[in-house]
Design a protein around this motif. Sequence first.
Motif, PDB file in Angstrom:
ATOM      1  N   LEU A  96       0.819  -1.208   0.000  1.00  0.00           N
ATOM      2  CA  LEU A  96       0.000   0.000   0.000  1.00  0.00           C
ATOM      3  C   LEU A  96       0.853   1.258   0.000  1.00  0.00           C
ATOM      4  O   LEU A  96       0.606   2.196  -0.762  1.00  0.00           O
ATOM      5  CB  LEU A  96      -0.935  -0.012   1.206  1.00  0.00           C
ATOM      6  N   TRP A  97       1.889   1.283   0.843  1.00  0.00           N
ATOM      7  CA  TRP A  97       2.734   2.479   0.904  1.00  0.00           C
ATOM      8  C   TRP A  97       3.473   2.696  -0.417  1.00  0.00           C
ATOM      9  O   TRP A  97       3.709   3.833  -0.837  1.00  0.00           O
ATOM     10  CB  TRP A  97       3.727   2.380   2.062  1.00  0.00           C
ATOM     11  N   GLY A  98       3.850   1.594  -1.074  1.00  0.00           N
ATOM     12  CA  GLY A  98       4.512   1.707  -2.366  1.00  0.00           C
ATOM     13  C   GLY A  98       3.579   2.244  -3.438  1.00  0.00           C
ATOM     14  O   GLY A  98       3.980   3.051  -4.283  1.00  0.00           O
ATOM     15  N   SER A  99       2.314   1.824  -3.403  1.00  0.00           N
ATOM     16  CA  SER A  99       1.318   2.344  -4.337  1.00  0.00           C
ATOM     17  C   SER A  99       1.122   3.848  -4.147  1.00  0.00           C
ATOM     18  O   SER A  99       1.075   4.614  -5.117  1.00  0.00           O
ATOM     19  CB  SER A  99      -0.013   1.609  -4.135  1.00  0.00           C
ATOM     20  N   MET A 100       1.016   4.272  -2.892  1.00  0.00           N
ATOM     21  CA  MET A 100       0.854   5.694  -2.605  1.00  0.00           C
ATOM     22  C   MET A 100       2.068   6.488  -3.085  1.00  0.00           C
ATOM     23  O   MET A 100       1.927   7.599  -3.616  1.00  0.00           O
ATOM     24  CB  MET A 100       0.638   5.906  -1.112  1.00  0.00           C
ATOM     25  N   LEU A 101       3.248   5.897  -2.948  1.00  0.00           N
ATOM     26  CA  LEU A 101       4.468   6.582  -3.381  1.00  0.00           C
ATOM     27  C   LEU A 101       4.468   6.757  -4.900  1.00  0.00           C
ATOM     28  O   LEU A 101       4.853   7.818  -5.411  1.00  0.00           O
ATOM     29  CB  LEU A 101       5.691   5.785  -2.925  1.00  0.00           C
ATOM     30  N   LEU A 102       4.037   5.743  -5.635  1.00  0.00           N
ATOM     31  CA  LEU A 102       3.988   5.848  -7.092  1.00  0.00           C
ATOM     32  C   LEU A 102       3.070   6.987  -7.532  1.00  0.00           C
ATOM     33  O   LEU A 102       3.431   7.815  -8.381  1.00  0.00           O
ATOM     34  CB  LEU A 102       3.509   4.524  -7.692  1.00  0.00           C
ATOM     35  N   TRP A 103       1.875   7.030  -6.944  1.00  0.00           N
ATOM     36  CA  TRP A 103       0.928   8.090  -7.299  1.00  0.00           C
ATOM     37  C   TRP A 103       1.437   9.461  -6.851  1.00  0.00           C
ATOM     38  O   TRP A 103       1.224  10.469  -7.542  1.00  0.00           O
ATOM     39  CB  TRP A 103      -0.446   7.808  -6.676  1.00  0.00           C
ATOM     40  N   ALA A 104       2.124   9.508  -5.717  1.00  0.00           N
ATOM     41  CA  ALA A 104       2.660  10.776  -5.227  1.00  0.00           C
ATOM     42  C   ALA A 104       3.748  11.311  -6.165  1.00  0.00           C
ATOM     43  O   ALA A 104       3.817  12.519  -6.430  1.00  0.00           O
ATOM     44  CB  ALA A 104       3.218  10.611  -3.813  1.00  0.00           C
ATOM     45  N   VAL A 105       4.577  10.420  -6.683  1.00  0.00           N
ATOM     46  CA  VAL A 105       5.624  10.853  -7.618  1.00  0.00           C
ATOM     47  C   VAL A 105       4.990  11.419  -8.892  1.00  0.00           C
ATOM     48  O   VAL A 105       5.421  12.464  -9.399  1.00  0.00           O
ATOM     49  CB  VAL A 105       6.570   9.676  -7.941  1.00  0.00           C
ATOM     50  N   LEU A 106       3.983  10.743  -9.414  1.00  0.00           N
ATOM     51  CA  LEU A 106       3.297  11.245 -10.604  1.00  0.00           C
ATOM     52  C   LEU A 106       2.739  12.645 -10.350  1.00  0.00           C
ATOM     53  O   LEU A 106       2.856  13.545 -11.195  1.00  0.00           O
ATOM     54  CB  LEU A 106       2.165  10.291 -11.011  1.00  0.00           C
TER      55      LEU A 106
END
Length: 475
Positions: A96-106
Motif C-alpha cells: 500500500l505504501w509503495g502504491s501511494m508513493l507511485l501516485w505521489a511521484v506522478l
Amino acid sequence: MEWLASSDYWLGRLVVQRGLAAIYLVAFLSAANQFRALIGANGLTPVPAYLRLVSFRSAPSIFHLHYSDRFFAAVAWSGVALSAAVLAGLADLVPLWGSMLLWAVLWVVYLSIVNVGQVWYSFGWESLLCEAGFLAIFLGNRQIAPPVLVLLLLRWLLFRLEFGAGLIKLRGDRCWRDLTCLDYHHETQPMPGPLSWYFHRLPRPLHRVEVAGNHVAQLVAPFGLFAPQPYATVAAAIMIVTQLWLIVSGNFSWLNWLTVVLAASVVDWSMIFASPAPAVAALAAPLWHDALVVAVTTLIVVLSYWPVHNLLSRHQLMNASFDPLRLVGTYGAFGTVNKVRVEVVIEGTDEPEITADTQWKEYHFKGKPGDLNRHPPQVAPYHLRLDWLMWFAGLSPIYAEPWFIPLAVKLLENDRATLRLLAGNPFPDTPPTFLRARLYRYRFTTWRQRRATGAWWDRDLIEEYLPPVRLQPPP
C-alpha cells in the motif's frame, strides 16, 4: 475502521486509477514532445527566465532546484514510463505504501511541470489533473477496500467541475439562456474535430436540444451525485453521455476524458457487472492510512471555502486555483461563445524583396484550421499547445503578446524544435527572408460547397495581423 471503506466500489476505483494513469501518460507525452520549443531554455517563454521571477512558495516545482532541457526531458519521459507502469497495474503489485508513493511521484512531477508551464499550461484541465492526481494518492490499491471519504472527495471534485461550468454559462453569454450557443460553437471552438462540420450542420432545433441537455448535465445532475444509489449512478451516466458527445464533436485535450473517469468513480458497477469484490479488496485499511484519509479530507473541506465562495459570487472566475499545490480549484468553460471564427495565418517568402508579385507560402499546423481542404483531425486527448494558443491569438493580439514575436523569430531562423510543432516546413532548404501574419474569417462550407469543391472551410481576409518582418541583417 470499516465504516471508512466500501468494497462495493472496487471496480469503480480500478476504472478511475487505470483511466487516470492513461491520462497522465498522455499529459507527460505531450510535455516531453513539445516543451523544448515552448518553454525550453531557448523556447518561446523559457523556464529559466520564468524561475527568476517566481519563488518556490508561489510556484512549487522541482525545477527550482535545477533546470536544463536535458533534465526536463528526463523528468517528462520518466513520467511517461511511470504512468505506463501504473496503467499496466504496477500500483496493485506493490504494498500500500509503495502504491501511494507511485501516485505521489506522478503528482509531484506533473505539478512541477504545470507550475513552470506559464501560459501553455494555464487551462482548467491541467489543474484538474493535478487535483484528481492528488486524491488518487489516497485511493489505495487492491489490498484494501476503497476509502469512502476519498470517493466522496472525487464526487465533490466532479460536482465543482460540472456545476461550475454550468453556472459560468448561465451567468455568461445570453446564447446559453436562449439555447442558441450551439448554432455557433461547433464552428468556432478552439480546435474542431472530424465530426464538428457535421455537428454544425445539424438542424437548429437539435442545437437547442444540445444546449438544454448540457444545462441538465451541468446544473441538475451534479446534485444527484450525492443521492443514494441508483440515483447517483444515473446522474453520473448523464454526465458521461454528455462528455462522450463533447469528445466526438471537438478536441478539448483530456478535459472530457478526465471528467468521464471521475464520473466512473460514482457508478455502482455491481449493478452492471455481477462481479463480487476480490477478497483482498475487501480488507480494511491500516490505521495510518485511515488517519491520512481523514486528514486529507479535512484539508480539502477547509480549502473548499474558496471555490464555494467563487461559485456563489456574481463575478465567478472560470478556471482558477486558490493554492499553489492546486489541491482545490474552480472550473468552467465557454462562458462566452464566439459567433465568428477568426484564424491567424502565418506566411513566409524566400524572395529578397517584397513586391506586388511576391509569392507567400503558408505554414500549416497539426490541429488548427488552415488548409481549406484538410479534414479537421482528431487530436484529443493529446494536447497541441501551440495550436490551442493560436486560437486565442486570433481573438486578440494581447493573448499572444508574450510569445508571438518570438515564434516569428524562430520561424525566420528555421528553428528545428519549433518546426516540429507544425505540420510541415514550406522552406526546407533555406529559412524565409520575410514573415507575415494575416487574420482570416473561417467558416464551415455549406452542404452544396462541400459537394462541389470538397473543401471543409471557406475563408475571407479580414486584415493584416503582423506586417512583413525579417531578421536584422548582420552588420
